[in-house]
Design a protein around this motif. Structure first.
Motif, mmCIF file in Angstrom:
data_model
loop_
_atom_site.group_PDB
_atom_site.id
_atom_site.type_symbol
_atom_site.label_atom_id
_atom_site.label_comp_id
_atom_site.label_asym_id
_atom_site.label_seq_id
_atom_site.Cartn_x
_atom_site.Cartn_y
_atom_site.Cartn_z
ATOM 1 N N LEU A 1 1.151 66.418 52.555
ATOM 2 C CA LEU A 1 0.147 67.377 52.120
ATOM 3 C C LEU A 1 -0.914 67.484 53.213
ATOM 4 N N ASN A 2 -1.200 68.708 53.648
ATOM 5 C CA ASN A 2 -2.135 68.895 54.759
ATOM 6 C C ASN A 2 -3.585 68.700 54.309
ATOM 7 N N GLU A 3 -4.504 68.767 55.269
ATOM 8 C CA GLU A 3 -5.924 68.532 54.968
ATOM 9 C C GLU A 3 -6.487 69.572 54.013
ATOM 10 N N ALA A 4 -6.010 70.798 54.112
ATOM 11 C CA ALA A 4 -6.473 71.857 53.201
ATOM 12 C C ALA A 4 -5.885 71.697 51.798
ATOM 13 N N GLU A 5 -4.929 70.800 51.663
ATOM 14 C CA GLU A 5 -4.238 70.508 50.398
ATOM 15 C C GLU A 5 -3.599 71.755 49.784
ATOM 16 N N ASP A 6 -3.074 72.628 50.646
ATOM 17 C CA ASP A 6 -2.404 73.824 50.136
ATOM 18 C C ASP A 6 -0.935 73.901 50.533
ATOM 19 N N ALA A 7 -0.485 72.965 51.407
ATOM 20 C CA ALA A 7 0.905 73.000 51.862
ATOM 21 C C ALA A 7 1.346 71.614 52.324
ATOM 22 N N TYR A 8 2.662 71.428 52.344
ATOM 23 C CA TYR A 8 3.275 70.205 52.880
ATOM 24 C C TYR A 8 3.834 70.553 54.257
ATOM 25 N N GLU A 9 3.480 69.727 55.267
ATOM 26 C CA GLU A 9 3.839 70.042 56.640
ATOM 27 C C GLU A 9 4.388 68.818 57.366
ATOM 28 N N SER A 10 5.164 69.097 58.406
ATOM 29 C CA SER A 10 5.605 68.036 59.307
ATOM 30 C C SER A 10 5.947 68.637 60.663
ATOM 31 N N ARG A 11 5.940 67.782 61.651
ATOM 32 C CA ARG A 11 6.382 68.151 63.004
ATOM 33 C C ARG A 11 7.204 66.973 63.514
ATOM 34 N N VAL A 12 8.400 67.262 63.982
ATOM 35 C CA VAL A 12 9.329 66.213 64.407
ATOM 36 C C VAL A 12 9.792 66.513 65.822
ATOM 37 N N GLY A 13 9.860 65.471 66.629
ATOM 38 C CA GLY A 13 10.375 65.599 67.989
ATOM 39 C C GLY A 13 11.489 64.609 68.232
ATOM 40 N N VAL A 14 12.442 65.014 69.071
ATOM 41 C CA VAL A 14 13.521 64.126 69.494
ATOM 42 C C VAL A 14 13.448 64.041 71.012
ATOM 43 N N VAL A 15 13.233 62.820 71.523
ATOM 44 C CA VAL A 15 13.178 62.607 72.969
ATOM 45 C C VAL A 15 14.610 62.556 73.477
ATOM 46 N N LEU A 16 14.933 63.462 74.391
ATOM 47 C CA LEU A 16 16.315 63.653 74.844
ATOM 48 C C LEU A 16 16.652 62.677 75.958
ATOM 49 N N GLN A 17 17.697 61.881 75.746
ATOM 50 C CA GLN A 17 17.999 60.788 76.660
ATOM 51 C C GLN A 17 19.311 60.923 77.418
ATOM 52 N N GLU A 18 20.107 61.944 77.110
ATOM 53 C CA GLU A 18 21.364 62.107 77.847
ATOM 54 C C GLU A 18 21.738 63.574 77.938
ATOM 55 N N ILE A 19 22.567 63.888 78.925
ATOM 56 C CA ILE A 19 22.959 65.273 79.147
ATOM 57 C C ILE A 19 24.037 65.691 78.147
ATOM 58 N N GLY A 20 24.148 66.995 77.941
ATOM 59 C CA GLY A 20 25.194 67.527 77.076
ATOM 60 C C GLY A 20 24.712 68.729 76.292
ATOM 61 N N SER A 21 25.602 69.242 75.469
ATOM 62 C CA SER A 21 25.285 70.340 74.551
ATOM 63 C C SER A 21 25.004 69.737 73.191
ATOM 64 N N PHE A 22 23.845 70.067 72.624
ATOM 65 C CA PHE A 22 23.406 69.458 71.370
ATOM 66 C C PHE A 22 23.093 70.516 70.327
ATOM 67 N N GLN A 23 22.890 70.027 69.125
ATOM 68 C CA GLN A 23 22.551 70.899 67.999
ATOM 69 C C GLN A 23 21.685 70.119 67.008
ATOM 70 N N LEU A 24 20.537 70.698 66.649
ATOM 71 C CA LEU A 24 19.781 70.197 65.502
ATOM 72 C C LEU A 24 20.367 70.882 64.281
ATOM 73 N N ASP A 25 20.709 70.111 63.266
ATOM 74 C CA ASP A 25 21.368 70.648 62.074
ATOM 75 C C ASP A 25 20.447 70.464 60.869
ATOM 76 N N LEU A 26 19.932 71.587 60.345
ATOM 77 C CA LEU A 26 19.084 71.576 59.155
ATOM 78 C C LEU A 26 19.736 72.405 58.046
ATOM 79 N N SER A 27 21.064 72.344 57.990
ATOM 80 C CA SER A 27 21.811 73.185 57.050
ATOM 81 C C SER A 27 21.818 72.641 55.631
ATOM 82 N N PHE A 28 21.482 71.377 55.451
ATOM 83 C CA PHE A 28 21.539 70.786 54.114
ATOM 84 C C PHE A 28 20.293 69.934 53.890
#
Length: 196
Positions: A130-157
């Protein structure tokens, strides 16, 4: 023969009574839905050591099916955070598809603590607070990338889940299912290359 059928009938009634719910075991369950609350970085190419971020925000007031008034989920649950999970996948030439990869938690950056008392099928659990204004639920997420390749963030479920207490009859079990109006938007594909 007639007594056998009658005996089976009585036995089935007795067994049905054993499995019926009484008021003491009733669970207060609410199922809601939100749409398109996630935002990804626009960037599609990163170098090793970069961080890819995504964020989300949904209102504390959500439409509940069958009701005209919006449901205040904070007042209903008294929870100031909801947990959810996501997957990180890497393209495998061997399988010709994206497959789940395990990432050390030290490479996951979140705006809040990672809860341990929630059950999810996906790998990484974080919280929408719940944010400071108490009107919404929020988040921020980061992934530190450690190797080369083709990737995908999956938020389908994604399900946002509150801290339901099975031992408290007053507790409300509230699940908020996330849905992308365009199913392809649930996947963020990106490349990670070596530093030059």
């Amino acid at each position: 023969m007639r007594y056998t059928y009658f005996g089976c009938f009585l036995l089935s009634l007795l067994m049905a009574g054993c499995f019926s719910n009484d008021d003491d075991s009733a669970i207060n369950y609410i199922d809601l839905q939100v749409e398109d609350v996630f935002v990804f970085d626009d960037q599609t190419e990163y170098v090793v050591g970069d961080t890819i971020f995504f964020s989300q925000k949904f209102s504390r007031y959500i439409k509940e099916e069958g009701y005209n008034e919006l449901l205040d989920i904070f007042e209903t649950t008294k929870d100031n955070q909801f947990a959810y999970s996501f997957n990180v996948k890497k393209f495998s030439d061997f399988s010709n598809t994206y497959v789940n990869v395990s990432i050390d938690p030290e490479y996951i950056i979140t705006s809040g603590e990672s809860p341990t008392d929630y059950f999810f099928y996906n790998d990484y659990v974080t919280v929408a607070k719940l944010n400071e204004a108490e009107d919404a639920y929020e988040s921020r997420v980061g992934v530190v990338l450690q190797e080369i390749g083709s990737f995908q963030l999956d938020l389908s479920f994604v399900y946002f889940r509150n801290g339901f207490d099975y031992n408290n009859k007053e507790s409300v079990d509230l699940d908020i299912r996330h849905r992308f109006t365009s199913p392809n938007d649930a996947y963020k594909e990106f490349e990670v290359v070596e530093q030059q």
